[in-house]
Design an enzyme around this catalytic site. Sequence first.
Site, PDB file in Angstrom:
ATOM      1  N   LEU A 149       0.826  -1.208   0.000  1.00 30.14           N
ATOM      2  CA  LEU A 149       0.000   0.000   0.000  1.00 30.14           C
ATOM      3  C   LEU A 149       0.863   1.262   0.000  1.00 30.14           C
ATOM      4  CD1 LEU A 149       0.094   1.428   3.037  1.00 30.14           C
ATOM      5  CD2 LEU A 149      -1.454  -0.417   3.610  1.00 30.14           C
ATOM      6  N   GLU A 151       1.027   5.200   1.293  1.00 29.93           N
ATOM      7  CA  GLU A 151       0.406   6.183   2.174  1.00 29.93           C
ATOM      8  C   GLU A 151      -0.291   7.225   1.307  1.00 29.93           C
ATOM      9  OE1 GLU A 151       3.374   7.696   4.878  1.00 29.93           O
ATOM     10  OE2 GLU A 151       3.865   5.665   5.523  1.00 29.93           O
ATOM     11  N   HIS A 251       7.729  11.031 -12.741  1.00 28.80           N
ATOM     12  CA  HIS A 251       7.607  12.456 -12.449  1.00 28.80           C
ATOM     13  C   HIS A 251       8.909  12.946 -11.823  1.00 28.80           C
ATOM     14  CE1 HIS A 251       3.404  12.274 -13.451  1.00 28.80           C
ATOM     15  NE2 HIS A 251       3.295  11.212 -12.681  1.00 28.80           N
ATOM     16  N   CYS A 260       9.871   4.210   3.290  1.00 28.56           N
ATOM     17  CA  CYS A 260      10.187   2.904   2.691  1.00 28.56           C
ATOM     18  C   CYS A 260      11.379   2.903   1.739  1.00 28.56           C
ATOM     19  CB  CYS A 260       8.961   2.362   1.973  1.00 28.56           C
ATOM     20  SG  CYS A 260       7.662   1.891   3.130  1.00 28.56           S
TER      21      CYS A 260
HETATM   22  P1  NAD Z   1       4.924   2.507  12.048  1.00 22.23           P
HETATM   23  O1  NAD Z   1       6.161   2.938  12.713  1.00 22.23           O
HETATM   24  O2  NAD Z   1       3.917   3.494  11.594  1.00 22.23           O
HETATM   25  O3  NAD Z   1       4.143   1.457  12.966  1.00 22.23           O
HETATM   26  C1  NAD Z   1       4.748   0.428  13.673  1.00 22.23           C
HETATM   27  C2  NAD Z   1       3.975   0.254  14.985  1.00 22.23           C
HETATM   28  O4  NAD Z   1       4.393  -0.956  15.618  1.00 22.23           O
HETATM   29  C3  NAD Z   1       4.209   1.372  16.002  1.00 22.23           C
HETATM   30  O5  NAD Z   1       2.975   1.952  16.349  1.00 22.23           O
HETATM   31  C4  NAD Z   1       4.863   0.652  17.185  1.00 22.23           C
HETATM   32  O6  NAD Z   1       4.494   1.213  18.423  1.00 22.23           O
HETATM   33  C5  NAD Z   1       4.323  -0.746  17.013  1.00 22.23           C
HETATM   34  N1  NAD Z   1       5.104  -1.820  17.680  1.00 22.23           N
HETATM   35  C6  NAD Z   1       6.427  -2.051  17.617  1.00 22.23           C
HETATM   36  N2  NAD Z   1       6.742  -3.147  18.333  1.00 22.23           N
HETATM   37  C7  NAD Z   1       5.577  -3.644  18.834  1.00 22.23           C
HETATM   38  C8  NAD Z   1       5.230  -4.758  19.657  1.00 22.23           C
HETATM   39  N3  NAD Z   1       6.159  -5.603  20.081  1.00 22.23           N
HETATM   40  N4  NAD Z   1       3.943  -4.922  19.993  1.00 22.23           N
HETATM   41  C9  NAD Z   1       3.003  -4.075  19.562  1.00 22.23           C
HETATM   42  N5  NAD Z   1       3.256  -3.013  18.783  1.00 22.23           N
HETATM   43  C10 NAD Z   1       4.532  -2.792  18.428  1.00 22.23           C
HETATM   44  O7  NAD Z   1       5.416   1.614  10.793  1.00 22.23           O
HETATM   45  P2  NAD Z   1       4.698   1.426   9.368  1.00 22.23           P
HETATM   46  O8  NAD Z   1       4.996   2.594   8.500  1.00 22.23           O
HETATM   47  O9  NAD Z   1       3.307   0.984   9.576  1.00 22.23           O
HETATM   48  O10 NAD Z   1       5.552   0.208   8.799  1.00 22.23           O
HETATM   49  C11 NAD Z   1       5.425  -1.104   9.312  1.00 22.23           C
HETATM   50  C12 NAD Z   1       6.111  -2.059   8.357  1.00 22.23           C
HETATM   51  O11 NAD Z   1       5.440  -2.068   7.108  1.00 22.23           O
HETATM   52  C13 NAD Z   1       7.572  -1.699   8.030  1.00 22.23           C
HETATM   53  O12 NAD Z   1       8.309  -2.886   7.893  1.00 22.23           O
HETATM   54  C14 NAD Z   1       7.464  -0.998   6.707  1.00 22.23           C
HETATM   55  O13 NAD Z   1       8.652  -1.104   5.961  1.00 22.23           O
HETATM   56  C15 NAD Z   1       6.344  -1.770   6.050  1.00 22.23           C
HETATM   57  N6  NAD Z   1       5.618  -1.019   5.021  1.00 22.23           N
HETATM   58  C16 NAD Z   1       5.286   0.295   5.234  1.00 22.23           C
HETATM   59  C17 NAD Z   1       4.559   0.993   4.279  1.00 22.23           C
HETATM   60  C18 NAD Z   1       4.193   2.430   4.500  1.00 22.23           C
HETATM   61  O14 NAD Z   1       3.756   3.067   3.533  1.00 22.23           O
HETATM   62  N7  NAD Z   1       4.337   2.978   5.690  1.00 22.23           N
HETATM   63  C19 NAD Z   1       4.151   0.334   3.104  1.00 22.23           C
HETATM   64  C20 NAD Z   1       4.472  -0.988   2.925  1.00 22.23           C
HETATM   65  C21 NAD Z   1       5.206  -1.667   3.895  1.00 22.23           C
END
Ligand code: NAD
Length: 437
Positions: A149, A151, A251, A260
């Site tokens: 996905l 953001e 772009h 990411c």
């Molecule tokens: P984020 O930092 O927004 O969220 C991670 C959450 O995990 C935090 O709220 C943190 O408090 C919580 N957390 C950490 N350890 C924990 C535990 N032991 N128990 C409960 N909660 C815990 O991160 P994100 O942007 O959502 O990214 C998460 C993963 O998804 C990453 O690996 C990222 O690379 C991947 N990803 C992100 C996106 C994006 O657009 N943000 C897209 C695709 C993949």
Amino acid sequence: MIGTGYVGLVSGACFSDFGHEVVCVDKDARKIELLESGVMPIYEPGLAELVASNVRAGRLSFTTDLTAGVKDADAVFIAVGTPSRRGDGHADLSYVFAAAEEIGRALTKPSVIVTKSTVPVGTGDEVERILRDVAPDSGAKVVSNPEFLREGAAIADFKRPDRVVVGSEDEEATRVMREIYRPLSLNQSAPILFTGRRTAELIKYAANAFLAVKITFINEIADLCEQVGADVQEVARGIGSDNRIGPKFLHAGPGYGGSCFPKDTLALMKTAADNETPLRIVEATVQVNESRKRAMGRKVIKAMGGDARDKTVAVLGLTFKPNTDDMRDAPSLSIIAALQDAGANVRAYDPEGTEQAKTMLNGVEFCPNPYVAAEGADALVIVTEWDEFRALDLGRVAKILKQPVLIDLRNIYPRSEAERAGLRLTSVGKRSSAAAR
Ligand code: NAD
């Protein structure tokens, strides 16, 4: 859903909207409190409504208690952060491993443990080993299900994905995953690609690296366009209409950022180096992109006549892209640092990113709207293409700026329009207005 951030919260809300019962767990008590009181801890269009309707329907709940969340779950998704490890660029897997350990202790049945976080090849094996150590008799199976996905368009991406990738080594786990994603195949034909676990893990990094390469390619072509008097938007249209190339991610701009691409390209390079198979194209991409962000600072200074000392620069757009509040690795951070290093005062406006930006930027004056930022400034720079910057009253901008200098790093405005309003325009990969004499 372990981890209720950008990915976990959107995935949890969408899965519950599919009809599944979802518990979103986070160790950040503030986030859970906000969610329980109906307030979103992040900005993502449509999310508040989706969360509210599924909470009302009794399918979606929030807790800090991982044990309660995991109990009786058919599947447990790990969606915690995997940032760059400080110093070496490897993915920091400590949150994933800590979550796996906690999950192992909480298991009450042979659940499927799904890594949704972006994790390097082989992490699934490690998670499996941790679960075997902590819960030898649980019968839990480990699956990789990377998330694609974006953001700002996260809900649509989750509900209408180009594809879902599931890496599984176990038939029963594959069946559970097929069941979880079944509503997607009912709506329309989103293909679910079933692969081996390591392949799924690598697909995510290869996809992000390829996109980073594509952006960086057009950015370098943009530099060449400026030198030879060509127009990068027309070049992009010209090459993008070729089906083999495609128009997206062409772009030209200030360089990629975000939560990411920067960390994932670095982590992929580390995996490649560890396996003695360097990925030189990715290495070059990372280098070019890094130097580009600083170069954008110099571009702004050049547009102001070459000296930034004691000048005031108004920056529009701080987040790494529109429709999010995410400031992680945003190009604005490097550009503003370059301007401040050169002695400029920086004023900034962003529709949703100000709160996060305040924790990352020093010495910046945050403004309530674009016009307050522009008032009396020596230049106006568009760094992120939020919709509200697409329809600025350029005549008014030209009047309130001290110098009529617009640097449009997202190529929103045609030169003719800016010049008609009395502004001197500097774009990316296009001919700029003549400098003032
Ligand atoms: P984020 O930092 O927004 O969220 C991670 C959450 O995990 C935090 O709220 C943190 O408090 C919580 N957390 C950490 N350890 C924990 C535990 N032991 N128990 C409960 N909660 C815990 O991160 P994100 O942007 O959502 O990214 C998460 C993963 O998804 C990453 O690996 C990222 O690379 C991947 N990803 C992100 C996106 C994006 O657009 N943000 C897209 C695709 C993949």
